[in-house]
Design an enzyme around this catalytic site. Structure first.
Site, PDB file in Angstrom:
ATOM      1  N   GLY A 106      34.398  38.668  46.455  1.00  0.00           N
ATOM      2  CA  GLY A 106      35.123  39.340  45.363  1.00  0.00           C
ATOM      3  C   GLY A 106      34.421  40.581  44.856  1.00  0.00           C
ATOM      4  O   GLY A 106      34.693  41.039  43.752  1.00  0.00           O
ATOM      5  N   LYS A 146      32.561  55.906  38.735  1.00  0.00           N
ATOM      6  CA  LYS A 146      31.685  55.368  37.673  1.00  0.00           C
ATOM      7  C   LYS A 146      30.770  56.471  37.135  1.00  0.00           C
ATOM      8  O   LYS A 146      30.530  56.551  35.918  1.00  0.00           O
ATOM      9  CB  LYS A 146      30.867  54.198  38.226  1.00  0.00           C
TER      10      LYS A 146
HETATM   11  P1  NAP Z   1      42.366  41.918  42.778  1.00  0.00           P
HETATM   12  O1  NAP Z   1      41.631  40.673  43.032  1.00  0.00           O
HETATM   13  O2  NAP Z   1      42.979  42.639  43.929  1.00  0.00           O
HETATM   14  O3  NAP Z   1      43.487  41.614  41.680  1.00  0.00           O
HETATM   15  C1  NAP Z   1      44.468  42.525  41.328  1.00  0.00           C
HETATM   16  C2  NAP Z   1      45.513  41.795  40.501  1.00  0.00           C
HETATM   17  O4  NAP Z   1      46.480  42.729  40.071  1.00  0.00           O
HETATM   18  C3  NAP Z   1      46.256  40.702  41.267  1.00  0.00           C
HETATM   19  O5  NAP Z   1      46.456  39.579  40.458  1.00  0.00           O
HETATM   20  C4  NAP Z   1      47.580  41.348  41.602  1.00  0.00           C
HETATM   21  O6  NAP Z   1      48.657  40.429  41.698  1.00  0.00           O
HETATM   22  C5  NAP Z   1      47.774  42.213  40.382  1.00  0.00           C
HETATM   23  N1  NAP Z   1      48.695  43.309  40.684  1.00  0.00           N
HETATM   24  C6  NAP Z   1      48.572  44.244  41.641  1.00  0.00           C
HETATM   25  N2  NAP Z   1      49.638  45.046  41.644  1.00  0.00           N
HETATM   26  C7  NAP Z   1      50.469  44.579  40.681  1.00  0.00           C
HETATM   27  C8  NAP Z   1      51.753  44.947  40.243  1.00  0.00           C
HETATM   28  N3  NAP Z   1      52.412  45.959  40.795  1.00  0.00           N
HETATM   29  N4  NAP Z   1      52.309  44.241  39.224  1.00  0.00           N
HETATM   30  C9  NAP Z   1      51.653  43.192  38.667  1.00  0.00           C
HETATM   31  N5  NAP Z   1      50.436  42.805  39.062  1.00  0.00           N
HETATM   32  C10 NAP Z   1      49.854  43.475  40.064  1.00  0.00           C
HETATM   33  O7  NAP Z   1      41.428  43.010  42.077  1.00  0.00           O
HETATM   34  P2  NAP Z   1      40.160  42.735  41.151  1.00  0.00           P
HETATM   35  O8  NAP Z   1      38.952  42.663  42.017  1.00  0.00           O
HETATM   36  O9  NAP Z   1      40.458  41.661  40.214  1.00  0.00           O
HETATM   37  O10 NAP Z   1      40.046  44.153  40.410  1.00  0.00           O
HETATM   38  C11 NAP Z   1      40.887  44.471  39.338  1.00  0.00           C
HETATM   39  C12 NAP Z   1      40.374  45.728  38.658  1.00  0.00           C
HETATM   40  O11 NAP Z   1      39.040  45.505  38.204  1.00  0.00           O
HETATM   41  C13 NAP Z   1      40.276  46.957  39.565  1.00  0.00           C
HETATM   42  O12 NAP Z   1      40.536  48.105  38.803  1.00  0.00           O
HETATM   43  C14 NAP Z   1      38.819  46.949  40.002  1.00  0.00           C
HETATM   44  O13 NAP Z   1      38.345  48.222  40.384  1.00  0.00           O
HETATM   45  C15 NAP Z   1      38.161  46.472  38.748  1.00  0.00           C
HETATM   46  N6  NAP Z   1      36.846  45.857  38.905  1.00  0.00           N
HETATM   47  C16 NAP Z   1      36.641  44.893  39.824  1.00  0.00           C
HETATM   48  C17 NAP Z   1      35.403  44.294  39.933  1.00  0.00           C
HETATM   49  C18 NAP Z   1      35.107  43.215  40.937  1.00  0.00           C
HETATM   50  O14 NAP Z   1      33.939  42.867  41.100  1.00  0.00           O
HETATM   51  N7  NAP Z   1      36.101  42.678  41.629  1.00  0.00           N
HETATM   52  C19 NAP Z   1      34.367  44.685  39.079  1.00  0.00           C
HETATM   53  C20 NAP Z   1      34.590  45.671  38.121  1.00  0.00           C
HETATM   54  C21 NAP Z   1      35.833  46.260  38.052  1.00  0.00           C
HETATM   55  P3  NAP Z   1      48.733  39.347  42.895  1.00  0.00           P
HETATM   56  O15 NAP Z   1      47.565  38.440  42.666  1.00  0.00           O
HETATM   57  O16 NAP Z   1      50.024  38.695  42.720  1.00  0.00           O
HETATM   58  O17 NAP Z   1      48.591  40.148  44.157  1.00  0.00           O
HETATM   59  N1  HSE Z   2      33.791  47.199  44.135  1.00  0.00           N
HETATM   60  C1  HSE Z   2      32.964  47.403  43.007  1.00  0.00           C
HETATM   61  C2  HSE Z   2      31.516  47.250  43.415  1.00  0.00           C
HETATM   62  C3  HSE Z   2      33.309  46.408  41.947  1.00  0.00           C
HETATM   63  O1  HSE Z   2      31.255  46.716  44.500  1.00  0.00           O
HETATM   64  O2  HSE Z   2      30.635  47.682  42.687  1.00  0.00           O
HETATM   65  C4  HSE Z   2      32.561  46.622  40.645  1.00  0.00           C
HETATM   66  O3  HSE Z   2      32.966  47.797  40.036  1.00  0.00           O
END
Ligand code: NAP
Ligand code: HSE
Length: 445
Positions: free
Chosen positions: A193, A211
């Site tokens: 993740g 960032k």
């Molecule tokens: P993810 O696992 O891909 O989850 C995205 C979510 O958004 C899913 O639940 C998806 O629905 C939903 N979604 C996508 N398109 C949509 C739409 N059109 N309508 C309604 N819901 C929609 O992504 P994530 O890793 O959680 O990341 C989310 C955000 O946090 C991103 O901006 C990312 O850059 C940021 N972020 C992530 C991390 C990390 O470590 N993962 C860290 C810091 C910041 P479904 O589940 O139904 O597909």
């Molecule tokens: N994809 C990003 C990373 C998530 O690996 O740092 C956290 O912003």
């Protein structure tokens, strides 16, 4: 999920229930009683928008909360806090702007959105009377936004530099340690993740650039576009680069550098794989960890290290924003300070001072002893009598005549037992000086 408190519940909508959204829901649920006691304001996650409403999720959520329409959640007049956790810059932008136009508070982890549309998003917040919180957008669980915005507000920042992408740092660390293939490690980063839905954002340096743009904006009040930066990712690095760097006592890290010259006004932002001397702490920030070094003109150099990606670290940052939003909406007049008496911790137990019998740790013990037969056995006897197990022993000649230095380390023991051991040793005729006892901090994390 709803917590118990006295004021009317503040209603929160999650747009996105993937890695981050599910982490927020799970941890907010687990901390609900504790936060209620601190906030004295109830809050409730009352809608969760996803793309695929039929998808099986790791974290259960009542079916009635699930919606396939993120915009409906953002514009629902009963929802006061909208958490945008979907990613991307199209629907996410529309959802955020719609919520802000209605004066709501937006919490987002979306660095791409802020980098590309930050000026528009903050203008919408000002116009609509809402707020935007974005702690999770930079460096995962490290509260670097709060540090720059609040803790270091007295400073001008000559340089900010660091490792801002967990995925790249995880890949580089494992390439160095194991010589494993880039593709294999990237697949693990996705499974854990860490990686963005579009992995190119990570490995080509764009996520780090987004960032860096946010940090540069916070520090210098100017949005730097990615085409105004030098941005290079880690794709072209090979095992040979990593090995050669190590030969010269360096490690390769994907480093963002934000340099400001206050005399000329120049602001330079770059993202590049960089040789970092091993002697620097940043060279030893490994795996999914991020490290940010902030050089302020008043404070000097400060350094922040923590997990930069993944469900739990990111949820920690988003929840801190939600708590700030709830605090603001509840009309609190200052930052949260826990109540002294009724502070409830996870598991429902109150806080009590630990007994010396329950505080465990390892110790270093230096004794000045008579240099004569049987002394080591006497020392060992005192330790065994107090159930303290010896991990290692070293004897050295002492500056004191007819004496030796005996240096011992212990296995895990409790504070009471080691203090009794010291008392026993002090009263032993073989020990001729005050024992020196130091704890060993080999904490697992
Ligand atoms: P993810 O696992 O891909 O989850 C995205 C979510 O958004 C899913 O639940 C998806 O629905 C939903 N979604 C996508 N398109 C949509 C739409 N059109 N309508 C309604 N819901 C929609 O992504 P994530 O890793 O959680 O990341 C989310 C955000 O946090 C991103 O901006 C990312 O850059 C940021 N972020 C992530 C991390 C990390 O470590 N993962 C860290 C810091 C910041 P479904 O589940 O139904 O597909
Ligand atoms: N994809 C990003 C990373 C998530 O690996 O740092 C956290 O912003």
């Amino acid at each position: 999920m709803k917590n118990k408190a006295t004021k009317p519940a503040i209603r929160i909508g999650l747009c996105g229930f993937g890695v981050v959204g599910q982490g927020v829901y799970k941890h907010l649920g687990q901390r609900s009683a504790e936060l209620a006691s601190r906030l004295a304001t109830a809050f409730e996650i009352c809608a969760v928008a996803v793309r695929d409403t039929e998808k099986k999720r790791e974290v259960d959520v009542p079916a009635g909360l699930i919606s396939g329409d993120a915009m409906a959640v953002a514009t629902d007049p009963t929802i006061q806090v909208v958490c945008e956790l979907m990613g991307g810059t199209t629907l996410a932008r529309e959802v955020v702007l719609a919520a802000l136009a209605r004066g709501k508070i937006v919490v987002t982890a979306n660095k791409a959105l802020l980098c590309e549309h930050g000026a528009e998003v903050f203008a919408a917040a000002r116009k609509g009377g809402g707020h935007v919180f974005f702690e999770a957008s930079v460096a995962g669980g490290i509260p670097i936004i709060k540090a720059l915005r609040e803790g270091l507000v007295a400073n001008r920042f000559r340089r900010i530099y660091g490792i801002l992408n967990g995925t790249c740092n995880y890949i580089l660390t494992r390439m160095e340690r194991e010589g494993a293939s880039y593709d294999e490690i990237l697949a693990d980063a996705k499974r854990l993740g860490y990686a963005e839905a579009d992995e190119s954002l990570d490995v080509d340096g764009w996520d780090t650039a987004h960032k860096a743009a946010i940090l540069a904006f916070l520090a210098h009040g100017r949005w730097v576009k990615t085409d105004e930066m030098r941005v290079e990712g880690i794709r072209r690095l090979t095992q040979s680069d990593i090995t050669f760097a190590r030969t010269f006592d360096y490690r390769i890290k994907l480093l963002a550098v934000i340099d400001r010259n206050f005399e000329t006004g120049d602001l330079a932002v770059s993202v590049q794989p960089t040789l970092v001397p091993n002697r620097l702490v940043l060279a030893n920030v490994n795996e999914v960890y991020n490290g940010v070094c902030v050089v302020g003109d008043v404070v000097g150099t400060t350094l922040y290290i923590g997990r930069g990606a993944g469900q739990d670290a990111t949820a920690s940052a988003v929840i801190s924003d939600i708590v700030d939003a709830v605090t603001l909406l509840s009309g609190a007049r200052g930052p949260l300070i826990p109540d002294e008496a009724p502070s409830i911790v996870a598991g429902g137990r109150g806080v009590k001072i630990a007994s010396p019998r329950t505080v465990l740790g390892r110790y270093y013990l230096r004794l000045t002893v008579r240099d004569q037969p049987g002394v080591l056995a006497q020392v060992a006897n005192v330790m065994a009598g107090n159930h303290v197990s010896i991990a290692s022993v070293l004897q050295r000649e002492s500056a004191v005549e007819r004496a030796a230095s005996l240096i011992l380390t212990t296995h895990d023991t409790n504070e009471k037992a080691i203090q009794q051991t010291v008392l026993g040793l002090k009263s032993s005729p073989s020990v001729i000086d005050e024992p020196v006892l130091l704890p060993i901090a080999d904490f697992a994390d």
